[in-house]
Design a protein around this motif. Sequence first.
Motif, PDB file in Angstrom:
ATOM      1  N   ALA A   1      26.415  25.576  28.283  1.00  0.00           N
ATOM      2  CA  ALA A   1      24.675  24.729  27.682  1.00  0.00           C
ATOM      3  C   ALA A   1      24.665  23.333  28.868  1.00  0.00           C
ATOM      4  O   ALA A   1      24.056  23.100  29.310  1.00  0.00           O
ATOM      5  CB  ALA A   1      25.135  23.877  26.234  1.00  0.00           C
ATOM      6  N   TYR A   2      26.352  22.692  28.670  1.00  0.00           N
ATOM      7  CA  TYR A   2      26.265  21.967  29.923  1.00  0.00           C
ATOM      8  C   TYR A   2      25.606  22.426  31.182  1.00  0.00           C
ATOM      9  O   TYR A   2      24.729  21.657  32.150  1.00  0.00           O
ATOM     10  CB  TYR A   2      27.130  21.898  29.936  1.00  0.00           C
ATOM     11  CG  TYR A   2      27.952  20.570  31.300  1.00  0.00           C
ATOM     12  CD1 TYR A   2      27.080  19.785  31.280  1.00  0.00           C
ATOM     13  CD2 TYR A   2      28.653  21.145  31.986  1.00  0.00           C
ATOM     14  CE1 TYR A   2      27.316  18.724  32.409  1.00  0.00           C
ATOM     15  CE2 TYR A   2      28.467  19.990  33.340  1.00  0.00           C
ATOM     16  CZ  TYR A   2      28.190  19.000  33.633  1.00  0.00           C
ATOM     17  OH  TYR A   2      28.720  18.166  34.509  1.00  0.00           O
ATOM     18  N   LEU A   3      26.108  23.764  31.764  1.00  0.00           N
ATOM     19  CA  LEU A   3      26.042  24.293  33.213  1.00  0.00           C
ATOM     20  C   LEU A   3      24.733  24.389  33.105  1.00  0.00           C
ATOM     21  O   LEU A   3      23.636  24.401  34.181  1.00  0.00           O
ATOM     22  CB  LEU A   3      26.555  25.389  33.437  1.00  0.00           C
ATOM     23  CG  LEU A   3      28.154  24.908  33.369  1.00  0.00           C
ATOM     24  CD1 LEU A   3      29.051  26.400  33.883  1.00  0.00           C
ATOM     25  CD2 LEU A   3      28.387  23.954  34.691  1.00  0.00           C
ATOM     26  N   ASP A   4      23.659  24.852  31.810  1.00  0.00           N
ATOM     27  CA  ASP A   4      22.375  25.627  31.573  1.00  0.00           C
ATOM     28  C   ASP A   4      21.769  23.878  31.924  1.00  0.00           C
ATOM     29  O   ASP A   4      20.308  24.151  32.837  1.00  0.00           O
ATOM     30  CB  ASP A   4      21.838  26.225  30.422  1.00  0.00           C
ATOM     31  CG  ASP A   4      23.034  27.633  30.263  1.00  0.00           C
ATOM     32  OD1 ASP A   4      23.423  28.256  31.226  1.00  0.00           O
ATOM     33  OD2 ASP A   4      22.781  28.802  29.294  1.00  0.00           O
ATOM     34  N   SER A   5      22.157  23.204  31.320  1.00  0.00           N
ATOM     35  CA  SER A   5      20.992  22.064  32.223  1.00  0.00           C
ATOM     36  C   SER A   5      21.342  21.104  33.137  1.00  0.00           C
ATOM     37  O   SER A   5      20.024  21.409  33.593  1.00  0.00           O
ATOM     38  CB  SER A   5      21.955  20.521  30.682  1.00  0.00           C
ATOM     39  OG  SER A   5      22.640  20.486  31.349  1.00  0.00           O
ATOM     40  N   LEU A   6      22.115  21.961  33.922  1.00  0.00           N
ATOM     41  CA  LEU A   6      22.378  21.724  35.584  1.00  0.00           C
ATOM     42  C   LEU A   6      21.664  22.708  36.382  1.00  0.00           C
ATOM     43  O   LEU A   6      20.960  21.728  37.381  1.00  0.00           O
ATOM     44  CB  LEU A   6      23.668  21.545  36.194  1.00  0.00           C
ATOM     45  CG  LEU A   6      24.327  20.394  34.930  1.00  0.00           C
ATOM     46  CD1 LEU A   6      26.381  21.279  35.885  1.00  0.00           C
ATOM     47  CD2 LEU A   6      24.380  19.429  35.334  1.00  0.00           C
ATOM     48  N   THR A   7      21.225  23.686  35.569  1.00  0.00           N
ATOM     49  CA  THR A   7      20.064  24.459  37.212  1.00  0.00           C
ATOM     50  C   THR A   7      19.008  23.966  37.065  1.00  0.00           C
ATOM     51  O   THR A   7      18.543  23.730  38.629  1.00  0.00           O
ATOM     52  CB  THR A   7      20.029  25.562  36.606  1.00  0.00           C
ATOM     53  OG1 THR A   7      21.139  25.972  36.185  1.00  0.00           O
ATOM     54  CG2 THR A   7      19.425  26.727  37.199  1.00  0.00           C
TER      55      THR A   7
END
Length: 108
Positions: free
Chosen positions: A69-75
């Motif tokens: 979820a964190y990494l998806d928010s960074l995309t």
Amino acid sequence: MGKIKDPQLFLLIKNFLLVYLPVQRKLSGNTVTTYRTVLNQFLAHVAGAEGIPVMAVTFDMVNAGSVNAYLDSLTGDRGLAGRNISACQVSSLLSRSARATALPKWTT
């Protein structure tokens, strides 16, 4: 600042940033600062998703779902390159903490 709910989590992060990265891996101060920034952002993301203060984040909340979820928010914010760099940094901490605490290893 509130009381730390999971002292072991924050002690592992502290040792990772102050001992493992600079002493054992011999990474530069700038690289350690980047790791610190990413881990602070990750903890803030987990806390925000749970609706709690950062100091209340526990190991149970740090899992494949929260990392993804964190990494998806960074995309959108930093593009795929920023996402991949952050993935490596968070995974490095989690792999190190799994060895330090005999937790089962998982990947993102």
